[in-house]
Motif scaffolding. Structure first.
Motif, PDB file in Angstrom:
ATOM      1  N   LEU A  88       0.757  -1.026  -0.150  1.00  0.00           N
ATOM      2  CA  LEU A  88      -0.011  -0.072  -0.104  1.00  0.00           C
ATOM      3  C   LEU A  88       0.968   1.000   0.125  1.00  0.00           C
ATOM      4  O   LEU A  88       0.431   2.217  -0.291  1.00  0.00           O
ATOM      5  CB  LEU A  88      -0.966   0.156   1.102  1.00  0.00           C
ATOM      6  CG  LEU A  88      -2.120  -0.941   1.172  1.00  0.00           C
ATOM      7  CD1 LEU A  88      -2.759  -1.160   2.414  1.00  0.00           C
ATOM      8  CD2 LEU A  88      -2.739  -0.913  -0.090  1.00  0.00           C
ATOM      9  N   GLN A  89       2.261   1.302   0.304  1.00  0.00           N
ATOM     10  CA  GLN A  89       3.016   2.218   0.051  1.00  0.00           C
ATOM     11  C   GLN A  89       3.564   2.531  -1.258  1.00  0.00           C
ATOM     12  O   GLN A  89       4.092   3.695  -1.560  1.00  0.00           O
ATOM     13  CB  GLN A  89       4.161   2.167   1.127  1.00  0.00           C
ATOM     14  CG  GLN A  89       3.878   1.876   2.415  1.00  0.00           C
ATOM     15  CD  GLN A  89       2.964   2.962   2.992  1.00  0.00           C
ATOM     16  OE1 GLN A  89       3.519   4.118   2.988  1.00  0.00           O
ATOM     17  NE2 GLN A  89       1.913   2.397   3.818  1.00  0.00           N
ATOM     18  N   LYS A  90       3.369   1.674  -2.220  1.00  0.00           N
ATOM     19  CA  LYS A  90       3.625   1.722  -3.648  1.00  0.00           C
ATOM     20  C   LYS A  90       2.592   2.674  -4.323  1.00  0.00           C
ATOM     21  O   LYS A  90       1.617   2.790  -3.889  1.00  0.00           O
ATOM     22  CB  LYS A  90       3.852   0.478  -4.060  1.00  0.00           C
ATOM     23  CG  LYS A  90       4.867  -0.424  -3.509  1.00  0.00           C
ATOM     24  CD  LYS A  90       5.113  -1.919  -4.240  1.00  0.00           C
ATOM     25  CE  LYS A  90       6.047  -2.661  -3.297  1.00  0.00           C
ATOM     26  NZ  LYS A  90       6.223  -3.982  -3.931  1.00  0.00           N
ATOM     27  N   ALA A  91       3.134   3.255  -5.347  1.00  0.00           N
ATOM     28  CA  ALA A  91       2.239   4.123  -6.298  1.00  0.00           C
ATOM     29  C   ALA A  91       1.477   3.126  -7.387  1.00  0.00           C
ATOM     30  O   ALA A  91       2.247   2.212  -8.035  1.00  0.00           O
ATOM     31  CB  ALA A  91       2.837   5.080  -6.935  1.00  0.00           C
ATOM     32  N   TYR A  92       0.275   3.495  -7.767  1.00  0.00           N
ATOM     33  CA  TYR A  92      -0.472   2.457  -8.751  1.00  0.00           C
ATOM     34  C   TYR A  92      -1.108   3.529  -9.714  1.00  0.00           C
ATOM     35  O   TYR A  92      -1.360   4.828  -9.481  1.00  0.00           O
ATOM     36  CB  TYR A  92      -1.478   1.981  -7.933  1.00  0.00           C
ATOM     37  CG  TYR A  92      -1.006   0.879  -7.098  1.00  0.00           C
ATOM     38  CD1 TYR A  92      -0.509  -0.397  -7.459  1.00  0.00           C
ATOM     39  CD2 TYR A  92      -0.702   0.949  -5.725  1.00  0.00           C
ATOM     40  CE1 TYR A  92       0.014  -1.216  -6.823  1.00  0.00           C
ATOM     41  CE2 TYR A  92      -0.129  -0.147  -5.090  1.00  0.00           C
ATOM     42  CZ  TYR A  92       0.299  -0.843  -5.336  1.00  0.00           C
ATOM     43  OH  TYR A  92       0.936  -1.963  -4.518  1.00  0.00           O
ATOM     44  N   LEU A 109      -6.547   2.668   1.648  1.00  0.00           N
ATOM     45  CA  LEU A 109      -6.265   2.880   0.055  1.00  0.00           C
ATOM     46  C   LEU A 109      -6.481   4.414  -0.365  1.00  0.00           C
ATOM     47  O   LEU A 109      -6.107   4.709  -1.327  1.00  0.00           O
ATOM     48  CB  LEU A 109      -7.260   2.025  -0.871  1.00  0.00           C
ATOM     49  CG  LEU A 109      -6.622   0.663  -0.958  1.00  0.00           C
ATOM     50  CD1 LEU A 109      -7.557  -0.341  -1.339  1.00  0.00           C
ATOM     51  CD2 LEU A 109      -5.522   0.611  -2.151  1.00  0.00           C
ATOM     52  N   GLN A 110      -7.291   4.932   0.649  1.00  0.00           N
ATOM     53  CA  GLN A 110      -7.436   6.523   0.304  1.00  0.00           C
ATOM     54  C   GLN A 110      -5.975   7.296   0.394  1.00  0.00           C
ATOM     55  O   GLN A 110      -5.837   8.323  -0.079  1.00  0.00           O
ATOM     56  CB  GLN A 110      -8.363   7.063   1.199  1.00  0.00           C
ATOM     57  CG  GLN A 110      -9.738   6.693   0.683  1.00  0.00           C
ATOM     58  CD  GLN A 110     -10.131   7.067  -0.496  1.00  0.00           C
ATOM     59  OE1 GLN A 110     -10.207   8.202  -1.115  1.00  0.00           O
ATOM     60  NE2 GLN A 110     -10.580   5.901  -1.238  1.00  0.00           N
ATOM     61  N   GLN A 111      -5.053   6.815   1.100  1.00  0.00           N
ATOM     62  CA  GLN A 111      -3.928   7.406   1.696  1.00  0.00           C
ATOM     63  C   GLN A 111      -2.612   6.805   0.653  1.00  0.00           C
ATOM     64  O   GLN A 111      -1.675   7.214   0.323  1.00  0.00           O
ATOM     65  CB  GLN A 111      -3.380   6.940   3.081  1.00  0.00           C
ATOM     66  CG  GLN A 111      -4.371   7.442   4.106  1.00  0.00           C
ATOM     67  CD  GLN A 111      -4.121   6.741   5.437  1.00  0.00           C
ATOM     68  OE1 GLN A 111      -3.041   6.164   5.640  1.00  0.00           O
ATOM     69  NE2 GLN A 111      -4.873   7.161   6.316  1.00  0.00           N
ATOM     70  N   THR A 112      -3.108   5.900  -0.234  1.00  0.00           N
ATOM     71  CA  THR A 112      -2.077   5.293  -1.151  1.00  0.00           C
ATOM     72  C   THR A 112      -2.015   6.110  -2.404  1.00  0.00           C
ATOM     73  O   THR A 112      -3.059   6.685  -2.953  1.00  0.00           O
ATOM     74  CB  THR A 112      -2.675   3.983  -1.605  1.00  0.00           C
ATOM     75  OG1 THR A 112      -2.685   2.966  -0.451  1.00  0.00           O
ATOM     76  CG2 THR A 112      -1.695   3.123  -2.701  1.00  0.00           C
ATOM     77  N   GLN A 123     -21.469   4.477  -6.082  1.00  0.00           N
ATOM     78  CA  GLN A 123     -21.096   6.009  -6.274  1.00  0.00           C
ATOM     79  C   GLN A 123     -20.543   6.270  -5.045  1.00  0.00           C
ATOM     80  O   GLN A 123     -20.803   6.369  -3.866  1.00  0.00           O
ATOM     81  CB  GLN A 123     -22.269   6.849  -6.748  1.00  0.00           C
ATOM     82  CG  GLN A 123     -23.046   6.347  -8.043  1.00  0.00           C
ATOM     83  CD  GLN A 123     -23.736   7.422  -8.684  1.00  0.00           C
ATOM     84  OE1 GLN A 123     -23.993   8.533  -8.188  1.00  0.00           O
ATOM     85  NE2 GLN A 123     -24.019   7.215  -9.835  1.00  0.00           N
ATOM     86  N   ASN A 124     -19.330   7.346  -5.358  1.00  0.00           N
ATOM     87  CA  ASN A 124     -18.836   8.026  -4.297  1.00  0.00           C
ATOM     88  C   ASN A 124     -17.905   9.204  -4.848  1.00  0.00           C
ATOM     89  O   ASN A 124     -17.180   8.828  -5.898  1.00  0.00           O
ATOM     90  CB  ASN A 124     -17.803   6.987  -3.675  1.00  0.00           C
ATOM     91  CG  ASN A 124     -17.180   7.449  -2.275  1.00  0.00           C
ATOM     92  OD1 ASN A 124     -16.452   8.368  -2.346  1.00  0.00           O
ATOM     93  ND2 ASN A 124     -17.580   6.788  -1.191  1.00  0.00           N
ATOM     94  N   PRO A 125     -17.886  10.243  -4.273  1.00  0.00           N
ATOM     95  CA  PRO A 125     -17.125  11.164  -4.865  1.00  0.00           C
ATOM     96  C   PRO A 125     -15.625  11.230  -4.751  1.00  0.00           C
ATOM     97  O   PRO A 125     -14.927  11.853  -5.479  1.00  0.00           O
ATOM     98  CB  PRO A 125     -17.749  12.534  -4.088  1.00  0.00           C
ATOM     99  CG  PRO A 125     -18.261  11.883  -2.777  1.00  0.00           C
ATOM    100  CD  PRO A 125     -18.668  10.505  -3.097  1.00  0.00           C
ATOM    101  N   LYS A 126     -15.168   9.976  -4.021  1.00  0.00           N
ATOM    102  CA  LYS A 126     -13.567  10.050  -3.974  1.00  0.00           C
ATOM    103  C   LYS A 126     -13.104   9.079  -5.220  1.00  0.00           C
ATOM    104  O   LYS A 126     -12.095   9.121  -5.185  1.00  0.00           O
ATOM    105  CB  LYS A 126     -13.309   9.241  -2.601  1.00  0.00           C
ATOM    106  CG  LYS A 126     -13.529  10.090  -1.268  1.00  0.00           C
ATOM    107  CD  LYS A 126     -13.508   9.512  -0.206  1.00  0.00           C
ATOM    108  CE  LYS A 126     -13.526  10.564   1.077  1.00  0.00           C
ATOM    109  NZ  LYS A 126     -13.412   9.847   2.343  1.00  0.00           N
ATOM    110  N   PHE A 127     -14.100   8.773  -6.014  1.00  0.00           N
ATOM    111  CA  PHE A 127     -13.530   8.098  -7.074  1.00  0.00           C
ATOM    112  C   PHE A 127     -13.626   9.068  -8.270  1.00  0.00           C
ATOM    113  O   PHE A 127     -14.555   9.789  -8.416  1.00  0.00           O
ATOM    114  CB  PHE A 127     -14.309   6.779  -7.523  1.00  0.00           C
ATOM    115  CG  PHE A 127     -14.008   5.703  -6.317  1.00  0.00           C
ATOM    116  CD1 PHE A 127     -13.218   4.646  -6.537  1.00  0.00           C
ATOM    117  CD2 PHE A 127     -14.965   5.714  -5.155  1.00  0.00           C
ATOM    118  CE1 PHE A 127     -12.993   3.869  -5.530  1.00  0.00           C
ATOM    119  CE2 PHE A 127     -14.264   4.797  -4.188  1.00  0.00           C
ATOM    120  CZ  PHE A 127     -13.368   3.906  -4.479  1.00  0.00           C
TER     121      PHE A 127
END
Length: 154
Positions: A88-92, A109-112, A123-127
């Motif tokens: 989870l520390q890696k970038a995607y 995953l919000q911090q990744t 539906q979610n505004p974080k996506f």
């Protein structure tokens, strides 16, 4: 199909899926293998959320899948799995989320570092993008997601 589509630009992918039952899990494992062969990803992270009372030893083993349960978190919400925490520390480039949003892994995953976040059948505004599919089988769902992402230019 453009070379600048989200799909073509994705080299590092993360997928989060919910466990439903043994049959769905077995079809998901087959589907994920086929899905990952469609694009030569440099890195893939697959997380399957499972119920707390389900024994991970009874699930189909897979070298890319992290089976994640509420029992894998401390009382304070810290992930106990050191290897998954390192992932989870890696970038995607892309996250495909086909899971409940109240999952304990969601805040992590919000911090990744993720360039594009795709939510399936919710539906979610974080996506960045929400994709609705009427498909019920994992392979058909993944194929639909892939085809949709091939049509969207970055």
């Amino acid at each position: 199909m453009s070379n600048t589509s989200i799909w073509k630009q994705t080299k590092r992918i993360a997928i989060v899926w919910d466990y439903t039952d043994d049959l769905q899990m077995r079809t998901f494992v087959k589907a994920i293998d086929h899905f990952l062969q469609l694009n030569k990803f440099a890195h893939a992270l697959i997380i399957v959320n499972i119920p707390k009372d389900l024994d991970k030893k009874n699930l189909p083993p897979h070298f890319l899948i992290y089976y994640n349960s509420p029992a894998d978190f401390s009382f304070f919400g810290k992930l106990k799995d050191i290897q998954l925490e390192a992932e989870l520390q890696k970038a995607y480039d892309l996250l495909i989320w086909k899971a409940e949003l109240d999952s304990k892994i969601f805040p992590l995953l919000q911090q990744t570092s993720i360039q594009r976040r795709v939510l399936v059948n919710a539906q979610n505004p974080k996506f960045d993008l929400q994709i609705d599919t009427a498909q019920s089988e994992p392979e058909a769902q993944l194929k639909y997601i892939q085809q949709t992402l091939e049509r969207i230019a970055q």
